[in-house]
Design a protein around this motif. Structure first.
Motif, mmCIF file in Angstrom:
data_model
loop_
_atom_site.group_PDB
_atom_site.id
_atom_site.type_symbol
_atom_site.label_atom_id
_atom_site.label_comp_id
_atom_site.label_asym_id
_atom_site.label_seq_id
_atom_site.Cartn_x
_atom_site.Cartn_y
_atom_site.Cartn_z
ATOM 1 N N TYR A 113 0.817 -1.230 0.000
ATOM 2 C CA TYR A 113 0.000 0.000 0.000
ATOM 3 C C TYR A 113 0.844 1.269 0.000
ATOM 4 O O TYR A 113 0.319 2.356 -0.191
ATOM 5 C CB TYR A 113 -0.907 0.030 1.246
ATOM 6 N N GLY A 114 2.119 1.161 0.286
ATOM 7 C CA GLY A 114 2.975 2.348 0.329
ATOM 8 C C GLY A 114 2.953 3.076 1.658
ATOM 9 O O GLY A 114 3.393 4.221 1.747
ATOM 10 N N ILE A 115 2.456 2.429 2.712
ATOM 11 C CA ILE A 115 2.406 3.075 4.035
ATOM 12 C C ILE A 115 3.774 2.941 4.695
ATOM 13 O O ILE A 115 4.366 1.850 4.704
ATOM 14 C CB ILE A 115 1.338 2.396 4.929
ATOM 15 N N ARG A 116 4.238 4.007 5.284
ATOM 16 C CA ARG A 116 5.554 3.966 5.930
ATOM 17 C C ARG A 116 5.396 3.862 7.452
ATOM 18 O O ARG A 116 4.488 4.458 8.037
ATOM 19 C CB ARG A 116 6.361 5.213 5.584
ATOM 20 N N PHE A 117 6.260 3.071 8.059
ATOM 21 C CA PHE A 117 6.269 2.900 9.512
ATOM 22 C C PHE A 117 7.680 3.238 9.988
ATOM 23 O O PHE A 117 8.544 2.350 10.053
ATOM 24 C CB PHE A 117 5.923 1.451 9.883
ATOM 25 N N PRO A 118 7.956 4.509 10.291
ATOM 26 C CA PRO A 118 9.323 4.895 10.648
ATOM 27 C C PRO A 118 9.865 4.064 11.810
ATOM 28 O O PRO A 118 9.167 3.835 12.802
ATOM 29 C CB PRO A 118 9.170 6.366 11.055
ATOM 30 N N GLY A 119 11.089 3.592 11.645
ATOM 31 C CA GLY A 119 11.740 2.817 12.706
ATOM 32 C C GLY A 119 11.532 1.330 12.591
ATOM 33 O O GLY A 119 12.195 0.547 13.281
ATOM 34 N N SER A 120 10.600 0.894 11.745
ATOM 35 C CA SER A 120 10.328 -0.540 11.629
ATOM 36 C C SER A 120 11.473 -1.228 10.884
ATOM 37 O O SER A 120 11.863 -0.790 9.806
ATOM 38 C CB SER A 120 9.012 -0.762 10.884
ATOM 39 N N PRO A 121 12.030 -2.309 11.433
ATOM 40 C CA PRO A 121 13.198 -2.948 10.813
ATOM 41 C C PRO A 121 12.917 -3.482 9.410
ATOM 42 O O PRO A 121 11.814 -3.929 9.131
ATOM 43 C CB PRO A 121 13.517 -4.121 11.750
ATOM 44 N N ARG A 122 13.917 -3.396 8.566
ATOM 45 C CA ARG A 122 13.885 -3.990 7.216
ATOM 46 C C ARG A 122 12.651 -3.571 6.416
ATOM 47 O O ARG A 122 12.138 -4.323 5.577
ATOM 48 C CB ARG A 122 13.959 -5.521 7.324
ATOM 49 N N LEU A 123 12.166 -2.349 6.706
ATOM 50 C CA LEU A 123 10.921 -1.880 6.093
ATOM 51 C C LEU A 123 11.011 -1.837 4.574
ATOM 52 O O LEU A 123 10.046 -2.139 3.881
ATOM 53 C CB LEU A 123 10.578 -0.487 6.645
ATOM 54 N N ASP A 124 12.165 -1.446 4.057
ATOM 55 C CA ASP A 124 12.292 -1.256 2.609
ATOM 56 C C ASP A 124 12.809 -2.486 1.872
ATOM 57 O O ASP A 124 13.020 -2.433 0.668
ATOM 58 C CB ASP A 124 13.181 -0.039 2.325
ATOM 59 N N GLU A 125 12.999 -3.572 2.601
ATOM 60 C CA GLU A 125 13.370 -4.819 1.900
ATOM 61 C C GLU A 125 12.152 -5.334 1.136
ATOM 62 O O GLU A 125 11.028 -5.222 1.602
ATOM 63 C CB GLU A 125 13.793 -5.893 2.918
ATOM 64 N N ASP A 126 12.405 -5.913 -0.036
ATOM 65 C CA ASP A 126 11.304 -6.534 -0.788
ATOM 66 C C ASP A 126 10.671 -7.626 0.058
ATOM 67 O O ASP A 126 11.368 -8.362 0.747
ATOM 68 C CB ASP A 126 11.832 -7.149 -2.088
#
Lengths: 180, 389
Positions: A113-126
């Motif tokens: 969905y493209g929602i960002r959760f700042p601080g969440s680990p490995r958030l930008d990994e596929d």
């Protein structure tokens, strides 16, 4: 459960409290109070199990509704916490420090969905999509058929038929389309 | 062991610092997605120090077919061809939960006969799935005789499915309002014979596998799930029951005919790969017992389908629900939101593998010998399609 929901109404301005069926209640809470409420439910009210975390896209209202489903094993009660956030570029407080599997859900929601959760680990990994270069695919405006046509070329039979309309033509052509 | 009454705050969920591969001390190894030691098409990105795993990352997506997205673009009856494919070895749980969610939102009452037929169908599915799993755990530890037995015997159970539903894998038997057919003539007798054979097979497996010194030596002490991990990691099903948690949705929040069946929750006190395997062996026996009870008590006449409107005109009233059932791996659930149109607004499928194969696996793998990683993974019983949906 009523006692708890009444308290949540007072302490956290919980609204739209609805008993969906015995053992399942949902309520809505503001974005800035969600993490505190979830932590309180986990630590003080026995909602120790995170069933899942997901999102519903209400494109017509311009919002995403995040759903946190929590369960209390002792009381056999499930509580669905709804949190509305904007659809475009909005962030949500991470709960990765509350449950070990929460960061996986957040990583999926970032990808889908493209929602960002700042601080969440490995958030930008596929997560399930490698090298995805389109808009997040679970957003309502993402057209799966258009994507397939453009990416993989045209193929007959890919279009979806509405069964009712299809049957009017194929099964009841002589009855003016009345399939009843 | 007592039930958990709270949430352990002592566990640290911080992700470990990445290992410095440029030091030349470590080796990165990919296990899967095509590997006999992997449950389905997923892969583990392992970093090894010697033959010990020091870092593990789970990768999924190799079977991604966007089931949840597809369901938003198809009407309710069309989704039946989609849901059963979410867990290949256990399609029936998807059929049941999808139907139950539609029924709850629509206020449809399911006839008594259909309730019993559904219960029997789910238990037959559990038996077939456990037989496949026993073969998997045995093969993962190099014991290749047992998989030949169990996978062959699973086919007898699939014969029963074929007889009852017309299909061996994707049955599409449980539909909103009931089921598609009753028991065929002579089914009970044939099913009883197959259950008797399954009992004998499990006796042999217990002797050959669970008393085997190699299997014991390699699986005991492997992948220990401590009780304080259970709630923080969302561990459910036999993985939680093997470390003493008496939690089973069939007992705790009974659905279908489970409140009328005689059974106890299987628990263990060995929270390692061996303990989990033994717990599942006992649950396989329990499943056979439940099937026998269902065969005895399922009504042979009466309707098996409620009066339903034309499927082409279904409009499910607005609302949302979360329905769940105890599958072989624990809590399996469907969250469904309807906006009152012909199309479902949102379906979220909650599968136990979501946490077992990622958060739990990545933690338990660290410190494990590379030779045991397949056994560890199978001992957690994971299915990738329910993760990537």
């Amino acid at each position: 459960m009523n006692e708890l929901t009444n308290r949540l109404k007072v302490d956290f301005d919980a609204s739209e409290i609805t008993e969906r069926k015995p053992g399942l209640t949902t309520l809505k809470v503001a974005k800035d109070k969600a993490e505190t409420l979830i932590r309180e439910l986990r630590d003080r009210e026995g909602f120790t199990h995170l069933n899942f975390m997901t999102c519903i896209d209400y494109i017509e209202d311009g919002i995403f509704t995040l759903v946190y489903m929590l369960h209390n094993y002792e009381q056999k009660q499930t509580l669905g916490i709804h949190v509305d956030i904007g659809r475009d570029g909005e962030e949500m407080v991470s709960i990765h420090h509350l449950w070990a599997q929460a960061w996986t859900y957040q990583r999926e929601l970032r990808e889908a969905y493209g929602i960002r959760f700042p601080g969440s680990p490995r958030l930008d990994e596929d997560f399930v999509l490698e090298g995805w270069d389109q808009i997040p695919p679970m957003r309502r405006e993402f057209d799966t058929q258009k994507f397939s046509e453009e990416r993989f070329g045209h193929r007959e039979g890919r279009q979806s038929e509405v069964p009712r309309d299809h049957m009017k033509v194929t099964l009841y052509p002589n009855r003016g389309g009345d399939e009843q | 062991m007592t039930q958990s009454t709270g949430h352990s705050a002592s566990l640290d969920f911080t992700q470990p610092e990445p290992v410095d591969l440029s030091s030349g001390k470590y080796v990165k190894l990919w296990q899967g997605p095509q590997h006999p030691g992997i449950t389905g098409n997923m892969s583990l990105e392992l970093v090894l120090d010697g033959d010990t795993i020091i870092e593990c990352k789970t990768h999924v997506g190799y079977l991604h077919r966007a089931f949840e997205k597809l369901m938003e673009r198809r009407n309710y009856i069309q989704n039946f061809t989609v849901v059963c494919r979410i867990a290949v070895p256990e399609p029936t749980f998807n059929e049941y939960l999808y139907s139950a969610a539609v029924e709850e939102l629509s206020g449809i009452e399911v006839p008594e006969r259909a309730i019993w037929l559904r219960t029997m169908n789910l238990e037959l599915m559990r038996l077939a799935s456990f037989l496949m799993w026993i073969g998997g755990i045995s093969g993962a530890f190099g014991k290749y005789t047992v998989p030949n037995w169990t996978l062959a015997y699973r086919d007898y159970v699939l014969d029963l499915f074929e007889e009852m539903t017309g299909a061996r894998i994707y049955h599409m038997y449980i539909v909103p309002g009931g089921v598609r057919a009753g028991m065929p003539e002579g089914f009970e007798e044939r099913a009883r014979a197959i259950m008797d054979g399954a009992d004998k097979l499990l006796d042999q497996i217990e002797r050959v596998l669970f008393n085997n010194v190699v299997f014991k030596a390699r699986s005991k002490g492997l992948g220990i799930i401590t009780p304080d991990m259970v709630d923080p990691y969302g561990i459910v099903g036999p993985n939680a029951r093997a470390c003493g948690f008496a939690r089973d949705l069939r007992k705790d929040e009974p659905y279908l005919a489970y409140d009328q069946l005689d059974f106890d929750i299987v628990t263990g006190n060995e929270p390692d790969a061996y303990g989990r395997a033994y717990c599942r062996l006992l649950e396989t026996r329990q499943s056979i017992n439940l099937i026998r009870q269902c065969l005895e008590r399922t009504p042979t006449d009466g309707p098996f389908q409620a009066d339903m409107p034309n499927v082409l005109h279904w409009k499910i009233p607005p609302g949302e629900t979360y329905v769940k059932a105890e599958c072989t791996r624990g809590e399996y659930g469907y969250y469904m939101v309807s906006d009152g149109s012909e199309y479902v607004r949102r379906v979220h499928v909650r599968g136990p593998s979501y946490t077992h194969a990622i958060a739990v696996m990545e933690r338990l793998a660290v410190g494990t010998n590379i030779a045991d990683i397949a056994g560890l993974m199978v001992s957690l019983h994971t299915y990738p399609p329910e993760i990537e949906r």
